[in-house]
Every structure is written in structure tokens, then in C-alpha cells.
Design a protein around this motif. Structure first.
Motif, short mmCIF file in Angstrom:
data_model
loop_
_atom_site.label_atom_id
_atom_site.label_comp_id
_atom_site.label_asym_id
_atom_site.label_seq_id
_atom_site.Cartn_x
_atom_site.Cartn_y
_atom_site.Cartn_z
N GLU A 16 0.83 -1.21 0.00
CA GLU A 16 0.00 0.00 0.00
C GLU A 16 0.86 1.26 0.00
O GLU A 16 0.52 2.24 -0.65
CB GLU A 16 -0.96 0.01 1.19
CG GLU A 16 -2.10 -0.97 1.04
CD GLU A 16 -2.93 -0.71 -0.21
OE1 GLU A 16 -3.41 0.42 -0.39
OE2 GLU A 16 -3.10 -1.64 -1.01
N ILE A 20 0.59 4.14 -2.87
CA ILE A 20 0.33 5.54 -2.52
C ILE A 20 1.47 6.43 -2.99
O ILE A 20 1.25 7.56 -3.44
CB ILE A 20 0.09 5.68 -1.00
CG1 ILE A 20 -1.26 5.04 -0.65
CG2 ILE A 20 0.13 7.13 -0.56
CD1 ILE A 20 -1.51 4.88 0.83
N ARG A 23 1.34 8.21 -6.35
CA ARG A 23 0.50 9.40 -6.51
C ARG A 23 1.16 10.67 -5.97
O ARG A 23 0.62 11.76 -6.13
CB ARG A 23 -0.84 9.19 -5.80
CG ARG A 23 -1.69 8.16 -6.50
CD ARG A 23 -3.03 8.07 -5.86
NE ARG A 23 -2.98 7.02 -4.83
CZ ARG A 23 -3.85 6.88 -3.87
NH1 ARG A 23 -4.85 7.70 -3.75
NH2 ARG A 23 -3.74 5.90 -3.00
#
Length: 124
Positions: A16, A20, A23
């Protein structure tokens, strides 16, 4: 719901965190914007966006951020893709399909060459 082991939780956290981080705009000097207004989506902008993202990931380009924008006011030229690089500035391309999207990544983003046959002017 089944309980996760400590190792499974660490793996989930790592995965994760990597997702993330993609971005995060900091440290990225190339910005690709895909027009995703109604007319753009109708013209295939979602496939264009996916092709660009897939190609960037396949090439391992971590200095590129891909975002979406609304209508660019040139419905007849959709899907529209804008590419911002330090060397070439802002360049817009019209009628970008999956094939052209890959060409933009290879020739514009990687090789630093504007694809003049597909370049369009946007109103400022």
C-alpha cells in the motif's frame, strides 16, 4: 474475517505504501494530464489513460506523474493528452488512442522528441 499474521500485515503495508507513493507529485519532473471530461471519456480517454499508466509502469519511469483534468474545450480532438517536461515545456496531443499513448511515452517522455504530427494548440 481471518486474522493476518505480522508478516502479512507488513507485506500489506509495504504494498500500500508503494501504491500511494506513485500518486505523490514531489520529486517528479514530468507531468502527464489526460482530459477526462464527458466528451473525452466518450472518445476513449479511459483507455488512453490506462495505456499511458501501464507504459510508464512497464518502463519503470518513477519521475512521471499522471493526472486527470476536465474538458479542454476541443471536443473534436478528444482524447487530449498534455505533457509537461522541463526540456520541452507544455505540449498537447489530440485524438490520442492506446497506440499513440505508448508512442508519447517512448518518443516524447523518454526520447525528448515532440510528435508534431499529433500536436495540437490549446487555448490559454
Amino acid at each position: 474475517m481471518a486474522k493476518l499474521s505480522l508478516e502479512e500485515l507488513r507485506t500489506l503495508r509495504r504494498d500500500e505504501s508503494e501504491r500511494i507513493a506513485k500518486r505523490n507529485i514531489h520529486g517528479k519532473d514530468i507531468h502527464v494530464v489526460v482530459a477526462m471530461g464527458t466528451c473525452g471519456i466518450n472518445a476513449g480517454a479511459k483507455l488512453t489513460l490506462n495505456s499511458i499508466v501501464d507504459e510508464i509502469e512497464a518502463k519503470g519511469l518513477d519521475n512521471v506523474i499522471v493526472t486527470q483534468a476536465g474538458c479542454q474545450g476541443k471536443c473534436e480532438m478528444e482524447p487530449i493528452v498534455e505533457v509537461y517536461t522541463p526540456a520541452l515545456g507544455a505540449v498537447a496531443y489530440g485524438k490520442v488512442d492506446s497506440k499513440l499513448a505508448k508512442q508519447i511515452v517512448d518518443e516524447h517522455i523518454i526520447a525528448g522528441k515532440i510528435l508534431t504530427d499529433h500536436q495540437i494548440k490549446l487555448e490559454v
